[in-house]
Design a protein around this motif. Structure first.
Motif, PDB file in Angstrom:
ATOM      1  N   ARG A 181      -5.831  -7.279  13.240  1.00 32.08           N
ATOM      2  CA  ARG A 181      -6.045  -6.854  11.854  1.00 32.08           C
ATOM      3  C   ARG A 181      -7.137  -5.792  11.767  1.00 32.08           C
ATOM      4  O   ARG A 181      -7.050  -4.870  10.961  1.00 32.08           O
ATOM      5  CB  ARG A 181      -6.385  -8.071  10.983  1.00 32.08           C
ATOM      6  N   ASP A 201      -2.851  -8.164   5.408  1.00 29.38           N
ATOM      7  CA  ASP A 201      -1.704  -9.082   5.352  1.00 29.38           C
ATOM      8  C   ASP A 201      -0.775  -8.739   4.190  1.00 29.38           C
ATOM      9  O   ASP A 201       0.447  -8.804   4.323  1.00 29.38           O
ATOM     10  CB  ASP A 201      -2.189 -10.534   5.221  1.00 29.38           C
ATOM     11  N   MET A 204       1.208  -5.635   5.095  1.00 30.63           N
ATOM     12  CA  MET A 204       2.233  -5.958   6.081  1.00 30.63           C
ATOM     13  C   MET A 204       3.370  -6.753   5.442  1.00 30.63           C
ATOM     14  O   MET A 204       4.546  -6.556   5.776  1.00 30.63           O
ATOM     15  CB  MET A 204       1.625  -6.733   7.244  1.00 30.63           C
ATOM     16  N   ARG A 208       7.132  -5.436   5.500  1.00 33.47           N
ATOM     17  CA  ARG A 208       8.205  -6.257   6.063  1.00 33.47           C
ATOM     18  C   ARG A 208       9.331  -6.455   5.046  1.00 33.47           C
ATOM     19  O   ARG A 208      10.511  -6.448   5.408  1.00 33.47           O
ATOM     20  CB  ARG A 208       7.643  -7.606   6.515  1.00 33.47           C
ATOM     21  N   ILE A 221       9.114  -6.754  12.273  1.00 33.89           N
ATOM     22  CA  ILE A 221       7.668  -6.947  12.415  1.00 33.89           C
ATOM     23  C   ILE A 221       7.370  -8.441  12.491  1.00 33.89           C
ATOM     24  O   ILE A 221       7.775  -9.210  11.620  1.00 33.89           O
ATOM     25  CB  ILE A 221       6.906  -6.308  11.237  1.00 33.89           C
ATOM     26  N   HIS A 222       6.648  -8.817  13.526  1.00 33.29           N
ATOM     27  CA  HIS A 222       6.318 -10.227  13.734  1.00 33.29           C
ATOM     28  C   HIS A 222       4.808 -10.429  13.664  1.00 33.29           C
ATOM     29  O   HIS A 222       4.041  -9.608  14.182  1.00 33.29           O
ATOM     30  CB  HIS A 222       6.839 -10.711  15.089  1.00 33.29           C
ATOM     31  N   SER A 223       4.387 -11.495  13.046  1.00 34.33           N
ATOM     32  CA  SER A 223       2.963 -11.828  13.002  1.00 34.33           C
ATOM     33  C   SER A 223       2.641 -12.743  14.178  1.00 34.33           C
ATOM     34  O   SER A 223       3.412 -13.641  14.508  1.00 34.33           O
ATOM     35  CB  SER A 223       2.610 -12.527  11.683  1.00 34.33           C
ATOM     36  N   TYR A 229      -0.268  -8.247  14.427  1.00 31.76           N
ATOM     37  CA  TYR A 229       1.156  -7.968  14.217  1.00 31.76           C
ATOM     38  C   TYR A 229       1.692  -7.088  15.345  1.00 31.76           C
ATOM     39  O   TYR A 229       0.952  -6.362  15.991  1.00 31.76           O
ATOM     40  CB  TYR A 229       1.366  -7.237  12.885  1.00 31.76           C
TER      41      TYR A 229
END
Length: 232
Positions: A181, A201, A204, A208, A221-223, A229
């Protein structure tokens, strides 16, 4: 010795772990070198130019984070860090210094092999994310034109805010790489303003959603819990 096999350097001071990794790597077709001390690791990696490095966090002579930082000054070789620590700060710091992934001990050798293959595949395709002669940065179905501030996904125009645009451009340029982040804050806000993790967040989340609206069957996009990310 088959020099055409991808060369992996394992820097690990626990003999059993080093041998276990070497056995699995060789079984999967890699050429393996091992080091049990961090003192000469940077020089060895620079000279050998391996395809991949597996690097323990705690090493005699020089620790893994220092090695990672020094290697990154001259090389983009994929680095996976091994750690017996579960502290999130150590994990995050490792990634911020340029590591591509980390695995916590004890680990499954099969999981490590799967991650190595995944990262190497991603590195092989990263060239697709570099700018072409038209100034387009492209990865899979996503095309970004930084100079024109335009983004397309599967030929659909993606309307993005300036912050969202900068975030997506960074992810597209380095697919598979995990960004913390803090790193994303620096990328998103070029005026050095101070913002919270929740702000990133939120950006993002919005980004997303826009990607999902354009291509509902894809989750790009994956956290990564506790870290940041990445774009798959």
């Amino acid at each position: 010795m088959n020099t055409h096999k991808p060369h992996v350097i394992v820097v690990e001071d626990e003999p059993k772990i080093a041998k276990l990794l070497a056995d699995y790597l060789e079984r999967d077709g890699y050429r393996v070198s091992t080091l049990d001390d961090g003192t000469t690791a940077v020089e060895t990696i620079a000279a050998a130019e391996p395809a991949f490095v597996i690097l323990d966090l705690m090493l005699p002579g020089k620790d893994g984070l220092t090695i990672c930082r020094e290697v990154r000054q001259h090389s983009k070789v994929p680095i996976m860090m091994l750690t017996a620590k579960i502290d999130e700060i150590d994990r995050l710091l490792g990634l911020e210094l340029g590591a591509d992934d980390y695995v916590c001990k004890p680990f499954s050798p099969r999981e490590v092999m799967a991650r190595v293959k995944t990262i190497l595949r991603r590195v092989q395709h990263t060239s697709a994310a570099t700018a072409d002669e038209n100034g387009r940065v492209r990865y899979r179905e996503i095309s970004i034109f930084p100079d024109r501030f335009e983004c397309f996904i599967e030929n659909q125009t993606l309307e993005l805010t300036p912050v969202e645009f900068r975030l997506l451009q960074q992810l597209v340029e380095k697919p598979g790489r995990v960004f913390s982040r803090d790193q994303l804050m620096t990328i998103a806000y070029t005026d050095n303003r101070v913002v919270s993790d929740r702000t990133i967040d939120t950006h993002m989340k919005n980004l997303r959603k826009k990607l999902a609206d354009a291509t509902p069957d894809e989750k790009r996009i994956h956290s990564i819990y506790g870290v940041g990310y990445k774009l798959d």
